[in-house]
Design an enzyme around this catalytic site. Structure first.
Site, mmCIF file in Angstrom:
data_model
loop_
_atom_site.group_PDB
_atom_site.id
_atom_site.type_symbol
_atom_site.label_atom_id
_atom_site.label_comp_id
_atom_site.label_asym_id
_atom_site.label_seq_id
_atom_site.Cartn_x
_atom_site.Cartn_y
_atom_site.Cartn_z
ATOM 1 N N CYS A 95 6.794 46.482 -17.462
ATOM 2 C CA CYS A 95 6.906 44.897 -17.827
ATOM 3 C C CYS A 95 8.243 44.724 -18.465
ATOM 4 O O CYS A 95 8.769 45.296 -19.472
ATOM 5 C CB CYS A 95 5.754 44.774 -18.722
ATOM 6 S SG CYS A 95 5.666 43.162 -19.755
ATOM 7 N N CYS B 10 0.229 43.060 -25.037
ATOM 8 C CA CYS B 10 1.715 42.319 -24.842
ATOM 9 C C CYS B 10 1.836 41.101 -25.403
ATOM 10 O O CYS B 10 0.707 40.041 -25.152
ATOM 11 C CB CYS B 10 1.751 42.406 -23.277
ATOM 12 S SG CYS B 10 3.160 41.486 -22.474
ATOM 13 N N LYS C 174 11.178 3.474 -0.227
ATOM 14 C CA LYS C 174 11.145 4.933 -0.597
ATOM 15 C C LYS C 174 11.201 5.323 -2.204
ATOM 16 O O LYS C 174 11.954 4.826 -2.968
ATOM 17 C CB LYS C 174 12.045 5.887 0.134
ATOM 18 C CG LYS C 174 11.981 5.237 1.618
ATOM 19 C CD LYS C 174 10.593 5.693 2.415
ATOM 20 C CE LYS C 174 10.407 7.259 2.495
ATOM 21 N NZ LYS C 174 11.301 7.802 3.486
ATOM 22 N N ASP D 19 2.180 10.667 3.207
ATOM 23 C CA ASP D 19 2.936 11.527 3.683
ATOM 24 C C ASP D 19 2.201 12.526 4.454
ATOM 25 O O ASP D 19 1.735 13.385 4.325
ATOM 26 C CB ASP D 19 3.722 12.165 2.404
ATOM 27 C CG ASP D 19 4.756 13.232 3.200
ATOM 28 O OD1 ASP D 19 5.189 13.050 4.254
ATOM 29 O OD2 ASP D 19 5.496 13.900 2.237
ATOM 30 N N GLU E 294 0.883 -1.132 0.024
ATOM 31 C CA GLU E 294 0.085 0.059 -0.038
ATOM 32 C C GLU E 294 0.913 1.318 -0.174
ATOM 33 O O GLU E 294 1.996 1.178 0.286
ATOM 34 C CB GLU E 294 -0.783 0.057 1.335
ATOM 35 C CG GLU E 294 -0.133 -0.081 2.642
ATOM 36 C CD GLU E 294 -1.152 -0.141 3.756
ATOM 37 O OE1 GLU E 294 -2.546 0.432 3.651
ATOM 38 O OE2 GLU E 294 -0.851 -0.843 4.522
ATOM 39 N N CYS F 198 7.133 43.928 -22.702
ATOM 40 C CA CYS F 198 6.742 44.805 -23.605
ATOM 41 C C CYS F 198 7.123 46.170 -23.328
ATOM 42 O O CYS F 198 6.821 47.188 -23.916
ATOM 43 C CB CYS F 198 5.155 44.820 -24.045
ATOM 44 S SG CYS F 198 4.357 45.198 -22.594
ATOM 45 N N LYS G 288 2.608 4.498 1.113
ATOM 46 C CA LYS G 288 3.212 5.161 2.277
ATOM 47 C C LYS G 288 2.701 6.704 2.426
ATOM 48 O O LYS G 288 3.344 7.548 1.595
ATOM 49 C CB LYS G 288 4.634 5.027 2.570
ATOM 50 C CG LYS G 288 5.186 5.616 3.876
ATOM 51 C CD LYS G 288 6.610 5.379 3.975
ATOM 52 C CE LYS G 288 6.858 5.882 5.374
ATOM 53 N NZ LYS G 288 6.842 7.167 5.782
ATOM 54 N N TYR H 94 -3.764 1.695 8.587
ATOM 55 C CA TYR H 94 -3.294 0.714 7.816
ATOM 56 C C TYR H 94 -2.571 -0.173 8.779
ATOM 57 O O TYR H 94 -1.904 -1.294 8.550
ATOM 58 C CB TYR H 94 -1.584 1.706 7.355
ATOM 59 C CG TYR H 94 -1.128 2.232 8.337
ATOM 60 C CD1 TYR H 94 -0.482 1.587 9.481
ATOM 61 C CD2 TYR H 94 -1.090 3.639 8.032
ATOM 62 C CE1 TYR H 94 0.278 2.470 10.449
ATOM 63 C CE2 TYR H 94 -0.111 4.456 9.232
ATOM 64 C CZ TYR H 94 0.416 3.806 10.125
ATOM 65 O OH TYR H 94 1.017 4.558 10.816
ATOM 66 N N CYS I 266 1.021 43.797 -15.824
ATOM 67 C CA CYS I 266 1.173 44.468 -16.842
ATOM 68 C C CYS I 266 -0.030 45.212 -17.513
ATOM 69 O O CYS I 266 -0.833 44.640 -17.478
ATOM 70 C CB CYS I 266 1.969 43.727 -18.074
ATOM 71 S SG CYS I 266 2.132 44.535 -19.782
#
Length: 672
Positions: free
Chosen positions: A409, A433, A315, A119, A115, A412, A117, A227, A427
């Site tokens: 910008c 632009c 891992k 985080d 299954e 442009c 792991k 789990y 901008c």
């Protein structure tokens, strides 16, 4: 209603609500609407208010509430919560399997449970006579922190187990985590309130669960996945896999990716297959856990002071790494937003080379104080653009200076404006632009929008620079011979791109709305707008008050949508798309209407299909069908693409009719 009658109704309501909670939060397959569920809760609250002595701690009404705690109390685990040994490469996994086989040579290929792991944060939930009595973090494995007040607010943590055959004492081990989508929603909400955001979903989950105020935790999108187990007053049987199925039968969520595999080759195949899908999951995983399935053999192997000898975590490559900021430049997005981007010394993160990371906006840049030459921690998770998590200020070179936002910008030269109350600088040149024009086309063609495969960033740059494409509708005027003249294109590539552009004409209204690139309108909002305004013309003339009737749309978003729709250039761009042949299934009467040809039929879609799943769903619903996420006895048809997974096996076991794409097209051809 007498007190006895009230008690009988209260118990019935609690059982029904627990059932629907399990369908919604664990199985992701609700049977009632939100309104119907809310009515059940309201009735239960009213009865408990009338008979307060009948309120129990495991009632669904008691999830949220309670005053902040001064501190988290310490809890001693009755069975130590050990860590897992890690296998950082395939050789370490092979050595683990070799040790198991050497200990039990008569076993043959070793059966393992496999299954993801997750985080998140490891927790223990203690149930006595079916009722949650304690929740604790792992801590150092022997002593943890009491987080019962917070765990009770997590919808997938049962306050009372389902069924009646549960043991006197059941201590469930699992992970509290946060999905990526939930994490992004939380961070956006925190940013809007001017509060500090979280670096990643794991930190958000851990920080939330250890809050002292459960009212804050109740607002966080936390989930739980079981789990294993600790203290248990009954015999768990012979199989780890079978015991986890018993936990699921009592209503506890287990991983939908849980599998029983055979031998080292089975472990390798599972690891490779899950790794290939890792970025498509809505939650972070940092590896795969393999456990010897035979519980009696687990007990024979025993544990060290740190980890069980019968389990290992293989891992994945790290999702965070150290690197150095070599430069900071400014990108112009499709709405004119100017985003600071860090150019990094290339580094391997999660199996990919990362050389750039978004800094989001200038407030974030200032908050993190990222400077050229800084040593930083960079993170890559899922399909999210890599980001800088933290600066290691102790390694900062002497003489470094903060980065100043640009006044003009970088593409442009137009003036950069930052409206009052906004964190984004933009901008002022609009579509004049070139950068905004290119980003608009990129967004329009992206996978979640019109999904024009083969229309990459460099090709879009070339098409815009040549003046062939100035707005999205211009894509549909391109010719194969014209494209074939481009460098590195050729006849075959040009033909493939023209085919992809032609296919993109057939879409859904939700995808088209998203593809238009309206500020603040993401995929979810686009879908809700398409449901509320099934005729695009209705959306184009909707006022802000009508728009705010759509779930999740407030005055700011409503103003953005209205402002976009009244702009003559945008209205013209939409008209040009329709003239070019962009089309979508028109929503007829409500789903399930008896006047429609597929009324009363339930479909499930699985696997990878040649057309977007939303398009197939929209077609079905326009014909009166209901589209569900899970296969059940009520399912009439399962539409399958490539790699259909477990839904196909379940459909076959239940005798559900299975259609491939050709079969589906044949079924509905008379109605289109």
């Amino acid at each position: 209603m007498t007190r006895d009658e009230a008690l009988q109704r209260i118990e019935a309501l609690r059982a029904e609500i627990r059932y629907h909670d399990h369908r919604y939060y664990v199985l992701d397959d609700p049977e009632v609407t939100d309104a119907e569920y809310d009515q059940l809760i309201a009735e239960l609250k009213a009865l408990e208010s009338a008979y307060p002595d009948l309120v129990t701690a495991d009632s669904p009404t008691q999830r949220v509430g309670g005053e902040p705690r001064p501190e988290l109390a310490t809890v001693r685990h009755s069975v130590p919560m050990l860590s897992l040994d890690n296998a950082m490469d395939d050789l370490a996994l092979a050595e683990f399997d070799r040790r198991i086989r050497a200990a039990f040579p008569e076993l043959g290929p070793v059966p393992y449970t496999a299954e993801p792991k997750l985080d998140g944060l490891a927790v223990s939930l203690r149930y006595e006579r079916g009722t949650l009595t304690l929740a604790a973090t792992r801590g150092d494995g022997t002593l943890g922190e009491d987080v019962t007040h917070n765990a009770r607010t997590i919808p997938s943590v049962l306050l009372r187990l389902l069924g009646t055959d549960w043991p006197e004492v059941l201590e469930v081990r699992g992970e509290v985590y946060m999905t990526r989508s939930g994490f992004e929603h939380l961070n956006r909400a925190l940013a809007r309130r001017g509060e500090r955001t979280f670096a990643n979903p794991r930190n958000a989950a851990a920080g939330s669960l250890r809050q002292l105020d459960p009212r804050i935790v109740a607002q966080r999108p936390l989930r739980f996945c079981a789990y294993g187990w600790g203290e248990l007053s009954v015999d768990p049987g012979i199989s780890q896999f079978a015991m986890l199925q018993r936990l699921a039968a009592w209503g506890l969520p287990i991983s939908p990716e849980l599998r029983l595999v055979e031998g080292l080759e089975g472990c390798r195949a599972y690891f490779a297959e899950l790794g290939s899908r890792r970025e498509g999951l809505d939650y972070d995983i940092d590896g795969v856990v393999f456990k010897l399935d035979r519980i009696d053999l687990q007990q024979a192997l025993g544990t060290t002071s740190h980890h069980p000898r019968w389990a290992i975590a293989r891992k994945f490559p790290a999702q965070e790494a150290l690197t150095v900021v070599e430069a900071i430049e400014f990108q112009v997005g499709r709405t004119g937003a100017i985003t600071p981007v860090a150019n990094l010394r290339p580094v391997q993160v999660a199996g990919a080379t990362v050389s750039r990371a978004s800094l989001h906006n200038f407030d974030e840049l200032r908050r993190k104080d990222v400077r050229v030459g800084d040593t930083v921690i960079v993170r890559r998770a899922g399909e999210v653009i890599p980001e800088i998590v933290r600066v290691l200020a102790e390694h900062r070179p002497l003489g470094s200076k903060p980065v100043e936002p640009p006044t003009h910008c970088p593409v442009c030269g137009a003036e950069v404006l930052r409206p009052e109350g906004e964190v984004i600088a933009r901008c002022s040149a609009g579509l004049w632009c070139p950068a905004q024009r290119k980003e608009t086309i990129r967004h329009f063609a992206s996978r979640r929008a019109l999904d024009i495969q083969g229309l990459g960033e460099r090709l879009i740059d070339r098409l815009v620079d040549l003046g062939w494409v100035r707005e999205p509708a211009d894509l549909y005027t391109l010719q194969q011979a014209q494209l074939a003249e481009l460098e590195r294109m050729g006849d075959k590539s040009a033909a493939n791109l023209i085919s992809a552009i032609e296919r993109s004409k057939e879409t859904t209204l939700a995808r088209l709305i998203y593809a238009l690139g309206i500020r603040e309108v993401g995929e979810t909002t686009a879908r809700l707008l398409a449901e509320r305004f099934p005729d695009l013309e209705e959306l184009m003339v909707a006022d802000e008050e009508s728009l705010m009737q759509v779930e999740g749309i407030g005055p700011v978003v409503a103003a953005q949508i209205r402002g976009f729709m009244v702009e003559p250039h945008n209205r013209a761009a939409i008209a040009h798309l329709i003239t070019a042949g962009v089309r979508w299934p028109r929503q007829g009467p409500s789903v399930g209407s008896t006047s429609l040809p597929l009324a009363g039929k339930t479909f499930v879609i699985t696997g990878t299909l040649s057309k977007p799943r939303e398009l197939i769903k929209a077609r079905l619903e326009s014909l009166g069908a209901r589209v569900s996420d899970g296969v059940s006895r009520q399912t009439d048809y399962l539409i399958v693409g490539a790699n259909p997974g477990s839904k196909l096996a379940k459909a076959q076991a239940l005798g559900v009719a299975v259609l491939d794409e050709a079969g589906f097209a044949s079924l509905i051809e008379d109605f289109i």
